[in-house]
Design an enzyme around this catalytic site. Sequence first.
Site, PDB file in Angstrom:
ATOM      1  CB  THR A  90      -0.566  -0.193   0.602  1.00 58.01           C
ATOM      2  OG1 THR A  90      -1.318  -1.536   1.392  1.00 58.01           O
ATOM      3  CG2 THR A  90      -1.779   0.951   1.320  1.00 58.01           C
ATOM      4  CD  GLU A  91      -1.627   5.753   0.050  1.00 57.17           C
ATOM      5  OE1 GLU A  91      -1.225   5.489  -0.889  1.00 57.17           O
ATOM      6  OE2 GLU A  91      -2.562   5.505   0.653  1.00 57.17           O
TER       7      GLU A  91
END
Lengths: 406, 447
Positions: free
Chosen positions: A143-144
Amino acid sequence: MASVCFYFQVHQPFRLRHYTVFDRSPRYFDEFKNASICRKVANKCYLPTNRLLLDVIRRNEGRFRIAFSLTGVVIEQFQKYCPEVMSTFDALADTGCVEFLAETYYHSLSFLYSRDEFLEQINKHTDTMERLFGQNVRVFRNTELVYNNRLAEIIESIDRFDGVITEGADHILGHRTSNFVYRPVGCNRLRLLLKNYSLSDDIAFRFGNRNWKEYPLMADKFAGWINKVNGNGQVVNLFMDYETFGEHQWQDTGIFDFMRHLPEEILKHPDNDFKTPSEVIDAYEPVDTIDVPHIISWADMERDLSAWLGNAMQSNALHEVYKLEKLVKQTCNQELLNDWRKLQTSDHFYYMCTKYFSDGDVHKYFNPYESPYDSYINFMNVLNNLKERCGQSFIRSSRQPAEHIS
Amino acid sequence: MRIFMLGWEFPPYISGGLGTACHGLTRALSDLGQDIVFVLPKPIESPQASHVKMLSPSQIRDFETSKSDAGTLAGLENVTFHSIASSMQPYTTPEYYQQKIKEIIQQKNEEGGFSDSERALALQQWENLAHESVGAGQYSGDMYTEVHRYAAAAARLALQEEFDVIHAHDWMTFPAGIAVAAVTGKPLVVHVHSTEFDRSGEHVNQMIYDIERRGMHAARKVVAVSYLTRNIIISRYGVLGDKVEVVYNGVEQNNDNRTAFNKIGIRSDEKIVLFLGRITMQKGPEYFLMAARKVLEEVENVKFVMAGTGDMMHRIIEMAAQMGIGHKVLFTGFLRGNDVQQVYQMADLYVMPSVSEPFGIAPLEALNYDVPVLISKQSGVAEVLTHVLKVDFWDVTEMANKIIAVLKYPPLQLTLREHGNFEVRRLRWSGAAQKCVKVYNELFQHV
């Protein structure tokens, strides 16, 4: 040889509905808002871009290749609100030119808080990819693009993964460029692909900016920049949000025409080609190791966690969510588990970001709340209700046997 | 530049934000090297003869130190004060003063040779005349009479002074502004801190509205304290938009006498939610109470403090009793000086539920004291503050929701404090003064 590696991130969170401390309802998510945003973005971005890419792939007869990472929560929304998007992704998968990447199903920051939860969400996601697209995923993106050495170790310990993707941040590269395959320090088998943020952001952020000195960016000009990598790099990793096409860069910027013509412009140079992340890993040996002791991400100038973990509210909210893990899992209640996991989606914490808030910048555009404070209040009210439900669930399950006896 | 400034109140004799604003603005203007003659109708207890006192700051201090903290006048080197003794005494009618002002203007037009000193003398005579007529039973000891008497006195004062610009604050001084402008021919700037629509909703007092409107139209420039107010000026008073400038209020930096450690003695385990302002329709005290009742459904250890007085005070006290939350709501009456500081320091949250608030300086003061702030979206200050909680004044459920959140989630309070205090540091009176000077300068550019 310069291989262009496109990877598009596809994600929409389950946004919360307005939830006051007086609410008692177990429905936390704003069905109407989520459905309408999902349909809107589908019409502006997912559907036209999928069709366009499908067309380009067919025209180039296998020479144009791309990768996607679809979060579990966006897939659930597609299936619920606009199933036609799923069928275009199916068609893309069928071309054999599209690779799907692995990530946490709920687009969560669980890596930072709970290893168990992190692994469970990866498993849930890889199962989904296999079930929907028949692919065995080999490359992981967190994530990210949150990453450090520890993440690489964990990912290498999962047999199926050969590679991991993160940001080509200047401070981890030093004098080196992102245009090679690297090996994370402490890993043997695992390969690291780094985002070429400069060329990626030319498309994702600067493309429609009329004050940019390169405006308007045409496919041939961009292909020229790719050609320049020949001789001092092997791969150009262009990683970006899929919503770049039609949503961040509107159709009138010419982004679709750019993408339609880019593959053939790049392929004009005989040394160029397109590869998916796992093909890049198979084709090139790592040239060096990369050491990332401190956590990085792909956000803002800082390339750190401050967009999700930059103030007391964010750290409190994240902490409180993961504090519930044991309680939620003990209830063995699937509904509670799903709700809890949907609350882990990183967007909820991004909405609480106070960085730049007064300047009214890009952070605001995708924020359904009027202020970071409103978003924290709403989130905490929901979380408290979830906690109460967990407690009630215990009481109910402990009562039930007694009722059977009577 | 020399500014002839017409005010209605000045610390420590204030009933609301207008006095605070005049103090802050004049101080900052003085720091910028602007010369200010400040005229105000000083309420003096003993009924003295109606005449004008010219007081320098030092004289004022000598005159008043017993009642006020002399500090309020510090830093006002370039400000000269004129106070017109006035209290709620029976005088004659507003029409009388208007008539007199008209006469003086007429005279000025007709007889070019009429000297300033002669005119001043004439005005003085009319005023004395007015005073004598008290016995004739023309009782009208109301605001309007005061306003017009102030106008006549100000016009007379103006003839003795040299200045470039007239700056009038709120409707009470607008007739004076018009009169002074007519007498001297100097450009008039009116400063709108509040309009009749803010104070009275749709039930406007026609007489006040007319005065406001006349003032705004007579002025060369109108200064509004927010875009909210600017919109009202344009839509309700028919003033052209390019004449109306927005100058946000500021707040003075605390004198760093933060007695953070004293708090420990005061604080119990009870949280305090503070309402500070006039208890009038405009300030939305009943919404505060309705939210309080909702908060008390969820949270036990909280007290609601209402600091201020006003025409709704008794109704609000009764309302709290009827709601059965009388024991949770404390009324302090009007607070001044140290008491204000102390009540801010005790508060966990400051709430301003105003129905219509042209600006609202109090939230800035609260932030200055490190108190998180919840304001209504119907306030001008909401335009400049981002690190505060905002709510529609009528949405008492949401207001309660947010009050509870502040009491319940310490990280929220912490983050609001940190960012809020930082943000308010950018809103200083010096910025407002600079904008005012810009407005003054523009008056002369276009001529």
